[in-house]
Design a protein around this motif. Structure first.
Motif, PDB file in Angstrom:
ATOM      1  N   LEU A  12      27.984  35.341  44.583  1.00 18.12           N
ATOM      2  CA  LEU A  12      28.596  35.817  45.818  1.00 18.12           C
ATOM      3  C   LEU A  12      28.232  37.274  46.060  1.00 18.12           C
ATOM      4  O   LEU A  12      28.062  38.046  45.111  1.00 18.12           O
ATOM      5  N   PRO A  13      28.111  37.704  47.321  1.00 21.89           N
ATOM      6  CA  PRO A  13      27.696  39.080  47.629  1.00 21.89           C
ATOM      7  C   PRO A  13      28.520  40.140  46.923  1.00 21.89           C
ATOM      8  O   PRO A  13      27.979  41.125  46.435  1.00 21.89           O
ATOM      9  N   GLY A  14      29.817  39.951  46.837  1.00 22.13           N
ATOM     10  CA  GLY A  14      30.655  40.951  46.185  1.00 22.13           C
ATOM     11  C   GLY A  14      30.487  41.016  44.686  1.00 22.13           C
ATOM     12  O   GLY A  14      30.964  41.949  44.031  1.00 22.13           O
ATOM     13  N   GLN A  15      29.800  40.019  44.094  1.00 28.25           N
ATOM     14  CA  GLN A  15      29.597  39.991  42.650  1.00 28.25           C
ATOM     15  C   GLN A  15      28.173  40.350  42.251  1.00 28.25           C
ATOM     16  O   GLN A  15      27.838  40.322  41.073  1.00 28.25           O
ATOM     17  N   ILE A  40      27.297  47.810  47.270  1.00 31.14           N
ATOM     18  CA  ILE A  40      27.428  46.356  47.193  1.00 31.14           C
ATOM     19  C   ILE A  40      28.331  45.849  48.308  1.00 31.14           C
ATOM     20  O   ILE A  40      28.059  44.821  48.930  1.00 31.14           O
ATOM     21  N   GLN A  41      29.419  46.564  48.587  1.00 25.15           N
ATOM     22  CA  GLN A  41      30.295  46.169  49.685  1.00 25.15           C
ATOM     23  C   GLN A  41      29.572  46.260  51.024  1.00 25.15           C
ATOM     24  O   GLN A  41      29.813  45.460  51.929  1.00 25.15           O
ATOM     25  N   LYS A  42      28.695  47.240  51.161  1.00 21.53           N
ATOM     26  CA  LYS A  42      27.916  47.384  52.394  1.00 21.53           C
ATOM     27  C   LYS A  42      27.028  46.150  52.590  1.00 21.53           C
ATOM     28  O   LYS A  42      26.912  45.617  53.694  1.00 21.53           O
ATOM     29  N   LEU A  43      26.418  45.680  51.501  1.00 24.62           N
ATOM     30  CA  LEU A  43      25.610  44.469  51.587  1.00 24.62           C
ATOM     31  C   LEU A  43      26.469  43.272  51.944  1.00 24.62           C
ATOM     32  O   LEU A  43      26.120  42.458  52.794  1.00 24.62           O
ATOM     33  N   SER A  44      27.608  43.149  51.288  1.00 22.03           N
ATOM     34  CA  SER A  44      28.499  42.024  51.525  1.00 22.03           C
ATOM     35  C   SER A  44      28.942  41.965  52.977  1.00 22.03           C
ATOM     36  O   SER A  44      29.099  40.880  53.557  1.00 22.03           O
ATOM     37  N   ALA A  45      29.148  43.124  53.597  1.00 23.46           N
ATOM     38  CA  ALA A  45      29.635  43.176  54.975  1.00 23.46           C
ATOM     39  C   ALA A  45      28.609  42.655  55.974  1.00 23.46           C
ATOM     40  O   ALA A  45      28.954  42.269  57.093  1.00 23.46           O
ATOM     41  N   ILE A  46      27.330  42.629  55.587  1.00 23.31           N
ATOM     42  CA  ILE A  46      26.276  42.157  56.485  1.00 23.31           C
ATOM     43  C   ILE A  46      26.366  40.648  56.695  1.00 23.31           C
ATOM     44  O   ILE A  46      26.030  40.129  57.755  1.00 23.31           O
TER      45      ILE A  46
END
Length: 338
Positions: A173-176, A191-197
């Motif tokens: 998962l993106p957050g992991q 990593i959170q910035k990537l997850s937000a995309i």
């Protein structure tokens, strides 16, 4: 004299690096219609619908924006879709189907290939060359080190701001992303910035590729391997250590060209990789061989012994297990041709 990969030194032009960002040959003809969802896994049908919807929305992104008499319309923000799931549930099939359904220019690459292209071209050149694309499809999305985290986060953020949509597959998962490889908490903001995309969608199901398959073939003797290579048009034969040394001298972006036109890769005196650097280069080479469906035959240690138990237990576990699975599949191709 038998040809060796160790003697090949491909030279790639920048345009070729971008032009080569296409799905592997095995996915040349796939489509949403040819994806057969498992009736027992509703997430697979949901994934097909989500990908179709992504194509419909992403196709209109670059035509958005308000025009004026003096300038063209600015592109709207790109959108993102992230397909999470285990091995062999058809995520790459769906990713390639998205690619085939989108208008050009467009790009498809593994996460490793994306970072390799940035490394070979430089960040600014890579950004400019990709920023005119309708979509960037990234297979096997993963973060291996802090440098990758920073580069990928910046690249995808800037590409989406320029109207490039992103669709990615992974089993994390993106957050992991990054867990187990480095102090992910130190890079949590990136990593959170990537997850937000991304809009994330889970795809479940059993691995269809390696069920009920026989064990890996036993390694050949050196004499048997040499005879096999000699009798196979287009085959190469390398010593394991020579090949490992040659890979260290080549940028990974050249590995695809390294094996172009080869029909069989034979490797003598295989043994466990002495360190992570050697192991990860063989992972990258394995991916290119698998994409091109080039059989592999070896002597020495078994293919599932290249990566030591300590390596398998570490932060690159998923990479190594995927490489082993692919090497065993390629060795079965070789056995079938023997």
């Amino acid at each position: 004299m038998l040809a060796r990969l160790s003697d090949r030194n491909p030279v790639l032009a920048p345009d070729q690096l971008i032009d080569d960002m296409v799905p592997p040959m095995m996915f040349d003809e796939v489509s949403f219609d040819s994806y057969i969802p498992d009736p027992n896994e509703p997430s697979q049908s949901a994934a097909v619908n989500a990908c179709r919807d992504f194509v419909a929305r992403a196709s209109t992104v670059r035509s958005g924006g308000k025009k004026s008499f003096f300038r063209k319309a600015a592109p709207k923000q790109g959108i993102g879709l992230y397909l999470d799931g285990g091995f062999g549930v058809g995520k790459t099939h769906l990713l390639a189907s998205v690619y085939h359904s989108m208008p050009g220019p467009k790009a498809f690459a593994t996460f490793g290939e994306v970072t390799n292209v940035v490394g070979a071209l430089g960040y600014i050149d890579a950004l400019e060359r990709l920023s005119g694309h309708s979509v960037l499809c990234i297979d096997e999305f993963e973060l291996d080190d802090p440098g990758d985290t920073m580069v990928v986060s910046r690249l995808l953020t800037e590409l989406t701001a320029r109207g490039v949509s992103i669709v990615a597959t992974s089993n994390t998962l993106p957050g992991q992303l990054g867990e187990g490889r480095f102090a992910a908490q130190d890079f949590l903001r990136e990593i959170q910035k990537l997850s937000a995309i991304f809009e994330t969608l889970r795809v479940d199901g059993p691995d269809y590729r390696h069920r009920d398959l026989p064990p890996a073939p036993e390694p050949s003797s050196n004499d048997q391997l040499e005879e096999f290579a000699e009798n196979t048009v287009g085959a190469t034969l390398d010593e394991f250590d020579d090949l490992a040394g040659h890979l260290a001298k080549l940028h990974p972006s050249k590995y695809k060209a390294l094996v172009e036109g080869v029909t069989m890769v034979c490797i003598k005196n295989v043994h466990p990789a002495p360190d992570q650097a050697v192991a990860l280069r063989f992972v990258a080479l394995t991916d290119r061989l698998y994409d091109a469906e080039i059989p592999v035959s070896i002597s020495g240690a078994k293919l599932d012994e290249i990566f030591t138990p300590e390596m398998i237990a570490g932060g690159y576990r998923k990479k190594y297990l995927r490489a082993v699975s692919r090497l065993l599949a390629l060795s079965r191709f070789a056995e079938a041709n023997d």
